[in-house]
Design an enzyme around this catalytic site. Structure first.
Site, PDB file in Angstrom:
ATOM      1  N   LEU A  70       0.860  -1.177   0.000  1.00  0.00           N
ATOM      2  CA  LEU A  70       0.000   0.000   0.000  1.00  0.00           C
ATOM      3  C   LEU A  70       0.897   1.228   0.000  1.00  0.00           C
ATOM      4  O   LEU A  70       1.997   1.200   0.559  1.00  0.00           O
ATOM      5  CB  LEU A  70      -0.896   0.036   1.247  1.00  0.00           C
ATOM      6  N   ASP A  71       0.418   2.310  -0.588  1.00  0.00           N
ATOM      7  CA  ASP A  71       1.180   3.555  -0.560  1.00  0.00           C
ATOM      8  C   ASP A  71       1.405   3.993   0.886  1.00  0.00           C
ATOM      9  O   ASP A  71       0.569   3.755   1.763  1.00  0.00           O
ATOM     10  CB  ASP A  71       0.417   4.662  -1.305  1.00  0.00           C
ATOM     11  N   ARG A  72       2.509   4.673   1.097  1.00  0.00           N
ATOM     12  CA  ARG A  72       2.889   5.054   2.453  1.00  0.00           C
ATOM     13  C   ARG A  72       1.811   5.854   3.209  1.00  0.00           C
ATOM     14  O   ARG A  72       1.563   5.581   4.390  1.00  0.00           O
ATOM     15  CB  ARG A  72       4.196   5.843   2.422  1.00  0.00           C
TER      16      ARG A  72
END
Length: 234
Positions: A70-72
């Site tokens: 997942l994106d940060r």
């Protein structure tokens, strides 16, 4: 840049949603990176290894395979493989699109349609780590398909439920922005202000799949972040 915060995952506050001999699923916090990168910040994968090592008093190195990311600045369901036997099987589940992933997103502008399928061709710019969406096929563009529906109107925001047919770089973020609905807090894709914790209001809410070893149906839902706007969604 993501702010450093005591809310970032460590082995003492790690929120485990599901665990067996082969798989561990956790609720990722905003700011966590799933796998190590050039920042040198401690990744969630290492936190999970420490958790496993302590819980089971394992000597030596702990095996852990990263299945997806997942994106940060996003939150929610992230799955890891605890065994080398399960990793290729889990990778195949995702590659063959035999998992059902549901995301929740908060946007300020109401979409023109209450539900729709969005189709774009995306180009990633590695220099600024940003994707651009095009309505028609272009050279080197990767086709991106998602489905959304408005599930709740809040005082200021709209809650969208999103499912993906493809898994492209920043896909949900750029495709929603392309219809004038950038995600709350997502400065990179056009929202007008950041969230206080530098997160974006995109949450991997649910993951369903058939366990690749036991063949059991697994259904995991990640609790929402502690935030007044998210609180209003349930």
């Amino acid at each position: 840049m993501i702010q450093k915060s005591k809310t970032l995952s460590n082995k003492s506050n790690l929120q485990v949603l599901y665990e067996d001999n082969h798989i561990i699923i956790v609720n990722k916090r905003a700011g966590d990176i799933v796998q190590g990168d050039k920042t040198g910040d401690k990744p969630l994968s290492e936190v999970v290894k420490e958790y496993i090592k302590d819980k089971y008093s394992k000597p030596g190195n702990v095996y852990l395979g990263v299945v997806h990311r997942l994106d940060r600045p996003t939150t929610g369901v992230v799955m890891f493989a605890k065994t080398s036997k399960s990793l290729p099987r889990l990778n195949k589940l995702f590659a063959d699109k035999k998992t059902e992933k549901t995301y929740w997103a908060l946007v300020k502008k109401e979409p023109t349609k209450l539900q729709d399928t969005l189709i774009h061709w995306l180009i990633k710019n590695p220099k600024n780590n940003k994707s651009t969406a095009y309505p028609n096929e272009i050279p080197d563009g990767k086709k991106a398909i998602l489905h959304y529906q408005v599930v709740k109107k809040l005082d200021t925001y709209f809650l969208l439920e999103v499912t993906l047919e493809t898994g492209r770089h920043h896909q949900i973020r750029v495709q929603l922005a392309s219809i004038g609905c950038p995600i709350k807090g997502d400065l990179k894709y056009g929202f007008d202000r950041s969230n206080k914790d530098a997160s974006i209001s995109l949450h991997a809410r649910n993951l369903q799949f058939i366990h690749p070893v036991s063949n059991e149906a697994i259904n995991v839902t990640a609790p929402l972040p502690k935030d007044p706007v998210w609180d209003a969604c349930v």
